[in-house]
Write an enzyme that holds these catalytic residues in place. Sequence first.
Site, PDB file in Angstrom:
ATOM      1  N   ASP A  92       0.882  -1.162   0.000  1.00 56.03           N
ATOM      2  CA  ASP A  92       0.000   0.000   0.000  1.00 56.03           C
ATOM      3  C   ASP A  92       0.939   1.236   0.000  1.00 56.03           C
ATOM      4  OD1 ASP A  92      -2.334   1.619   0.822  1.00 56.03           O
ATOM      5  OD2 ASP A  92      -1.379   1.638   2.774  1.00 56.03           O
ATOM      6  N   ASP A 127       0.079   5.127   1.186  1.00 54.94           N
ATOM      7  CA  ASP A 127      -0.021   6.055   2.326  1.00 54.94           C
ATOM      8  C   ASP A 127      -0.057   5.305   3.648  1.00 54.94           C
ATOM      9  OD1 ASP A 127      -0.570   8.961   1.266  1.00 54.94           O
ATOM     10  OD2 ASP A 127      -1.643   7.581  -0.046  1.00 54.94           O
ATOM     11  N   ASP A 178      -1.861  -0.435   5.796  1.00 56.75           N
ATOM     12  CA  ASP A 178      -2.239   0.144   7.096  1.00 56.75           C
ATOM     13  C   ASP A 178      -3.722   0.489   7.210  1.00 56.75           C
ATOM     14  OD1 ASP A 178      -2.130   2.324   5.218  1.00 56.75           O
ATOM     15  OD2 ASP A 178      -2.263   3.655   6.953  1.00 56.75           O
TER      16      ASP A 178
HETATM   17  O1  LIG Z   1      -4.359   3.015  -0.225  1.00 59.19           O
HETATM   18  P1  LIG Z   1      -3.413   4.116   0.152  1.00 59.19           P
HETATM   19  O2  LIG Z   1      -2.261   4.228  -0.772  1.00 59.19           O
HETATM   20  O3  LIG Z   1      -2.985   4.008   1.585  1.00 59.19           O
HETATM   21  O4  LIG Z   1      -4.267   5.447   0.008  1.00 59.19           O
HETATM   22  C1  LIG Z   1      -5.273   5.725   0.965  1.00 59.19           C
HETATM   23  C2  LIG Z   1      -5.557   7.194   1.005  1.00 59.19           C
HETATM   24  O5  LIG Z   1      -4.297   7.843   1.158  1.00 59.19           O
HETATM   25  C3  LIG Z   1      -4.295   9.268   1.146  1.00 59.19           C
HETATM   26  O6  LIG Z   1      -4.898   9.748   2.331  1.00 59.19           O
HETATM   27  C4  LIG Z   1      -4.255   9.344   3.532  1.00 59.19           C
HETATM   28  O7  LIG Z   1      -2.917   9.863   3.552  1.00 59.19           O
HETATM   29  C5  LIG Z   1      -2.824  11.301   3.574  1.00 59.19           C
HETATM   30  C6  LIG Z   1      -1.354  11.671   3.512  1.00 59.19           C
HETATM   31  O8  LIG Z   1      -0.623  11.103   4.556  1.00 59.19           O
HETATM   32  C7  LIG Z   1      -3.533  11.844   4.822  1.00 59.19           C
HETATM   33  O9  LIG Z   1      -3.472  13.265   4.823  1.00 59.19           O
HETATM   34  C8  LIG Z   1      -4.982  11.378   4.825  1.00 59.19           C
HETATM   35  O10 LIG Z   1      -5.608  11.775   6.020  1.00 59.19           O
HETATM   36  C9  LIG Z   1      -5.054   9.858   4.714  1.00 59.19           C
HETATM   37  O11 LIG Z   1      -6.395   9.413   4.576  1.00 59.19           O
HETATM   38  C10 LIG Z   1      -4.997   9.792  -0.077  1.00 59.19           C
HETATM   39  O12 LIG Z   1      -5.027  11.192  -0.048  1.00 59.19           O
HETATM   40  C11 LIG Z   1      -6.383   9.185  -0.183  1.00 59.19           C
HETATM   41  O13 LIG Z   1      -7.038   9.678  -1.292  1.00 59.19           O
HETATM   42  C12 LIG Z   1      -6.207   7.677  -0.280  1.00 59.19           C
HETATM   43  O14 LIG Z   1      -7.433   7.028  -0.456  1.00 59.19           O
END
Ligand SMILES: O=P(O)(O)OC[C@H]1O[C@H](O[C@H]2O[C@H](CO)[C@@H](O)[C@H](O)[C@H]2O)[C@H](O)[C@@H](O)[C@@H]1O
Length: 385
Positions: A125, A127, A328
């Site tokens: 993954d 983020d 995560d």
């Molecule tokens: O599947 P992932 O690659 O983990 O993406 C999931 C979401 O990630 C991002 O949001 C998350 O991370 C951001 C930066 O650290 C944080 O600000 C936010 O609160 C988290 O939800 C991304 O912006 C989303 O669109 C993704 O779905």
Amino acid sequence: MDLKANQASPVVADPAPSTPPTSKSVLGIRSSLMSPPGAVLSKYLTIPRKKPGKLNDVRYNGWLDAMRASSPPRKKLLKDRSFGFASDDFNAAYLSWMIKYPSALSSFEDILEQAKGKKIAVFLDYDGTLSPIVDNPDCAIMSDEMRAAVQDVAKNFPTAIISGRSRDKVSKLVGLAELYYAGSHGMDIIGPVNSDAPDDHPSCVKFTDCQGKEVKLFQPAREFIPVIDEVFRTLVETTKEIKGAKVENHKFCASVHYRNVDEMYWLTVAQRVYDVLAEYPRLRLTHGRKVLEVRPDINWNKGKAVEFLLESLGLNDCEDVLPIYIGDDKTDEDAFNALRKGKCGFGILVSSAPRETNAFYSLKDPSEVMEFLKLLTSWKRCSQG
Ligand SMILES: O=P(O)(O)OC[C@H]1O[C@H](O[C@H]2O[C@H](CO)[C@@H](O)[C@H](O)[C@H]2O)[C@H](O)[C@@H](O)[C@@H]1O
């Protein structure tokens, strides 16, 4: 390495689809989708909202509780001396949780035992796994050291990133050509062409990428692109006065972030999303880390994406393959679950707080993920002599 290195940019644009997608009402959504996008939006915005201000919808259906629970407690708070007891309790709870979900670092020998005679495939993954969670999603940058660790893993094992972000965004952020990318929670995949695999899914489009390699694009929700775009623009409009709210368009899903919104307005954010979603019976909501995500209500998720990629890579025989998925987020649970149910490989949850999960192991944070990836690479190099 199994996946041939492409030296140029990893960002691969979609090929022109053989049949251009239309917004025909196969989706069973509002007939306004037949109009051009601008007209759709303005028409939508003039429609009076149904039952404005009915905030209890989101209170009663559990959205708000899910929103509150959607990110682990802040370490800063737990470390604060005035929270000494809470911190001790927390540590005790975390340690007992780790008995159930042991650290993938301290269990590395066990993992190697499971991998004996098998080929490891790595799914990651983005983020919260490869980059730390930060307030602004545009600033979620992966460190150079992490990039090098991922690159080394990808040179030694078939590797793919499966993210909630759009495929374009995540491949730009990672910037490596040695691996495969799936965006929008697996609804947008570029994978290898496997001539031994049975007939491909009708949603697959084969094409030759800019490095001359034959690949396939799989977008099972392609017909939803105009709808998601419309929903994205509507959500931008309806949340624009909420300070800190941010909406992202990930092509196959729209994300509404409330991390930077004062908690007293979370209910308002939820209600705005709820009202928009109520207009689209073929879309559904999922919760991420301080983010509400609107996506097509189709039977496809990160777990299905892992299975699809394993098949495309010719790695779907569990006797010979050990897939490892590290993530995560709640959406990663679909992948953990698919591996657990298929009794094929396992998930590793990245979490610094106890949480129910379908993973088998845990890692505390992205720095431990990096350590784990480095261990995998050095083990592979040693085992090759
Ligand atoms: O599947 P992932 O690659 O983990 O993406 C999931 C979401 O990630 C991002 O949001 C998350 O991370 C951001 C930066 O650290 C944080 O600000 C936010 O609160 C988290 O939800 C991304 O912006 C989303 O669109 C993704 O779905």
